[in-house]
Scaffold this active site. Structure first.
Site, PDB file in Angstrom:
ATOM      1  N   TYR A  55      39.499  16.633 -17.285  1.00  0.00           N
ATOM      2  CA  TYR A  55      38.439  15.655 -17.581  1.00  0.00           C
ATOM      3  C   TYR A  55      37.533  16.181 -18.692  1.00  0.00           C
ATOM      4  CZ  TYR A  55      39.931  12.882 -13.647  1.00  0.00           C
ATOM      5  OH  TYR A  55      40.671  12.085 -12.808  1.00  0.00           O
ATOM      6  N   ASP A  80      36.860  12.765  -3.163  1.00  0.00           N
ATOM      7  CA  ASP A  80      35.764  11.811  -3.361  1.00  0.00           C
ATOM      8  C   ASP A  80      35.973  10.443  -2.714  1.00  0.00           C
ATOM      9  OD1 ASP A  80      37.588  10.797  -5.220  1.00  0.00           O
ATOM     10  OD2 ASP A  80      36.075  10.443  -6.770  1.00  0.00           O
TER      11      ASP A  80
HETATM   12  C1  E9O Z   1      40.740  13.934  -8.047  1.00  0.00           C
HETATM   13  C2  E9O Z   1      40.372  12.506  -7.826  1.00  0.00           C
HETATM   14  O1  E9O Z   1      40.602  12.171  -6.487  1.00  0.00           O
HETATM   15  N1  E9O Z   1      40.390  14.346  -9.376  1.00  0.00           N
HETATM   16  C3  E9O Z   1      38.943  14.131  -9.635  1.00  0.00           C
HETATM   17  C4  E9O Z   1      38.692  12.607  -9.635  1.00  0.00           C
HETATM   18  C5  E9O Z   1      37.260  12.203 -10.056  1.00  0.00           C
HETATM   19  O2  E9O Z   1      37.103  11.179 -10.720  1.00  0.00           O
HETATM   20  C6  E9O Z   1      38.909  12.224  -8.207  1.00  0.00           C
HETATM   21  O3  E9O Z   1      38.578  10.911  -7.954  1.00  0.00           O
HETATM   22  O4  E9O Z   1      36.329  12.872  -9.697  1.00  0.00           O
HETATM   23  C7  E9O Z   1      38.465  14.893 -10.724  1.00  0.00           C
HETATM   24  C8  E9O Z   1      38.405  16.358 -10.477  1.00  0.00           C
HETATM   25  C9  E9O Z   1      37.059  16.835 -10.780  1.00  0.00           C
HETATM   26  C10 E9O Z   1      36.981  18.251 -11.157  1.00  0.00           C
HETATM   27  C11 E9O Z   1      35.527  18.600 -11.155  1.00  0.00           C
HETATM   28  C12 E9O Z   1      35.212  19.765 -11.956  1.00  0.00           C
HETATM   29  C13 E9O Z   1      33.725  19.940 -11.984  1.00  0.00           C
HETATM   30  C14 E9O Z   1      33.351  20.980 -12.957  1.00  0.00           C
HETATM   31  C15 E9O Z   1      31.931  20.963 -13.263  1.00  0.00           C
END
Ligand code: E9O
Length: 587
Positions: A455, A158
């Protein structure tokens, strides 16, 4: 590894050319900085492709005259793919956006000593299936919807894909015969410290080497000679993490003096390497530094700020260290790429413990698990370990973040990658950061520490904080039950737009972020008595992302704003981290 630095640093204004033909607009562009946020042009902000930086410098005439002087051009980092010319002659080519590269330019500048030295650096930020991080390009060919030649870069992470020359470009010299590299491994037995060293010399088949280890006050505590040996230090001062000891980050200085002769001339070189003496070990439930249990209470960061993007910025670096200390954090992960060497050196001095991550972020497409990707990933680890192996602050390598580790080729990919990293550095544990399912993760068998991102109540069950205790406990119990390895919660958090409030808490408010953190903390407290060895908040500060429907001018999971002001959650974390630090007590 470099020898004496002779010039460089500071903001340099380069000319930036934007088009393939070199006929596009010519801009003044500061280095180091990302070029994206410097102008008012949205095309340049979102630009994908080649840009050219150019500037002339006048090098000292003795560098040009003296054939015994090696003149080196060093680029701290340029994102992503770079080609470098001096006076129109190609001197370097490098793939990868976060690690340094160099070229010996003595021969080129001596060709015509009357002309100034013109340095041209072409940088291309296009990401492909085999780049690290990977990306793809989609061409939009429907002319009823898009202009001709229209394409978009797809990325599987992201943070904004900032581009340009992100770290200083320096010119320095060494003698023709020089100290090329030093490797140290440290250990101790009772009160005696041991520094096992190896020095590599280039430019001659042999040279005399004198090695002196000095304490902080400049007193010699051990000496040796020759290209390898062991320095023994009586009454050793160990390198300890911040908050674990009254005197954290203790560094000795290992001075290597070289003298050599080629029959006609003699050469002398000297390099002083800061050395912290410490050990790192992992058991099935603990992470040990100097044989004492270490609990990571820290942050994940980004190299990211207003205007500069990913450009190195000293005031920002020092501010961030002050905030880390204010928080009572003892560690961070270099999510999701290697940070500037200047930052790593500060970690050594301040005792901030680092999980050093390579740019293996967003390996999601099965085609990015192929041989070409793996070969490149192995060579990035060569460069990363080569650069950071002597930093006492670095206690673990992370080879990737959130790859599609459940895909069948992930098994071979991660076993090869982790084995290779351990071969490069047998002294540190290796991990990658997972967000996949414990039962299906094909890379987890090879890591020393399980690092999990989750999360709950955000990407899953949004708005339902009541699920956190159940789901987090299950997460820990599943991973530990299967692997019997210590676990770090390597990411958790929630977005909060600063100034948004609600009670009862709602997503995107400061209260929601605070409550999510607190729910996680109660489970950490239960499990850290067993096998959970760390918690790293996502994220230290808000950061810029690609535009999208889930982002309001960037990712807002920072506990500090992008301008480094605290949100409510920062005070919660500060209270917790100091409590954790005080509970363990100083040695
Ligand atoms: C990596 C980090 O660079 N982990 C992400 C962080 C975020 O805030 C990002 O900034 O998005 C989270 C991983 C997201 C997993 C998404 C799963 C979706 C399922 C519906």
């Amino acid at each position: 590894m470099v020898s004496t630095w002779h010039c460089g640093g500071g903001i340099m204004i380069w000319a930036l050319f934007q088009s393939d033909s070199g006929t596009g607009p010519v801009l003044e562009m500061p280095v180091p900085a990302s070029y994206n946020d410097i102008t008012q042009d949205s095309m340049l902000r979102d630009f994908i492709g080649w840009v050219w930086y150019e500037r002339e410098v006048q090098v000292p005439s003795r560098w040009v005259k003296d054939e015994g002087t090696r003149v080196v051009l060093r680029v701290g980092s340029a994102h992503y793919y770079s080609v470098v010319w001096v006076n129109g002659i190609q001197v370097a080519e490098h793939e990868g956006g976060h690690l340094p590269f160099e070229a010996d330019i003595g021969g080129v500048i001596r060709e015509d000593p009357t002309v100034p030295c013109r340095i041209t650096i072409a940088v291309n930020n296009t990401l492909t299936l085999t780049s690290l991080p990977p990306g793809t390009i989609t061409h939009m060919n429907d002319r009823t919807k898009y202009p001709g030649g229209y394409f978009v870069q797809n990325i599987f992470f992201d943070f904004f894909n900032y581009a340009g020359i992100h770290r200083p470009v320096l010119l320095y010299t060494t003698p023709k015969v020089y100290v090329d590299d030093i490797t140290v491994f440290t250990d101790f037995a009772d009160s005696t410290g041991l520094v096992k060293y190896k020095v590599s010399v280039k430019g001659a088949s042999s040279a005399n080497l004198k090695v002196t280890l000095m304490d902080k006050d400049g007193h010699c505590v051990a000496t040796s000679s020759g290209p390898s040996g062991v320095l023994k230090v009586a009454d050793v001062m160990l390198w300890w993490p911040y908050l674990m000891h009254d005197n954290p980050g203790y560094l000795y200085s290992m001075e290597v003096q070289l003298s050599a002769s080629d029959g006609q001339s003699t050469f002398e070189d000297v390099y002083a390497l800061p050395v912290g003496i410490r050990t790192v070990n992992v058991t099935s439930t603990q992470f040990l530094i100097n044989n004492k249990p270490f609990y990571f209470h820290g942050v994940n960061k980004h190299e990211d700020s207003d205007i500069r993007g990913k450009g190195l910025d000293w005031p920002l670096i020092v501010k961030d260290f002050n905030l880390i200390k204010w928080l009572g954090a003892n560690s961070f992960r270099t999510s999701h790429y290697p940070y500037a060497e200047e930052i790593m050196q500060m970690c050594d001095r301040h005792g901030i413990v680092v999980i050093d991550e390579c740019p293996g972020v967003g390996i999601k497409d099965i085609r990015s698990f192929g041989n070409a990707s793996l070969a490149h990933h192995l060579s990035v680890m060569d460069e990363l370990v080569g650069r950071d192996k002597n930093h006492p602050s670095v206690v673990m390598w992370s080879v990737a973040n959130e790859p599609a580790a459940e895909m069948p080729p992930a098994d071979y990919y991660f076993s090869t990658l982790i084995k290779h990293t351990k071969m490069l550095d047998p002294s540190r544990p290796v991990t990658f950061i997972t967000d996949s399912n414990y039962a299906r993760d094909k890379g987890a068998p090879y890591v020393d520490v399980i690092c999990v991102n989750s999360y709950f109540s955000w990407y899953h069950d949004p708005g339902h904080m009541e699920v956190i205790p159940i789901q987090l406990k299950t997460q820990f119990e599943n991973w530990f039950g299967k692997y019997k390895k210590p676990i770090i919660q390597s990411e958790y958090g929630a977005d909060a737009v600063p100034g948004l409030h609600s009670d009862p808490p709602m997503m995107f408010t400061e209260e929601y972020q605070k409550n999510v953190l607190q729910s996680y903390h109660s489970v950490f407290d239960e499990k850290r008595k067993q096998y959970v060895i760390g918690e790293l908040i996502w994220n230290f500060a808000d950061f810029m992302t690609a535009q999208g429907i889930t982002r309001v001018v960037g990712n807002k999971k920072g506990i500090f704003t992008r301008q480094r002001q605290p949100k409510s959650a920062a005070f919660i974390l500060r209270e917790r981290y100091w409590r954790l630090a005080n509970a363990t007590g100083k040695l």
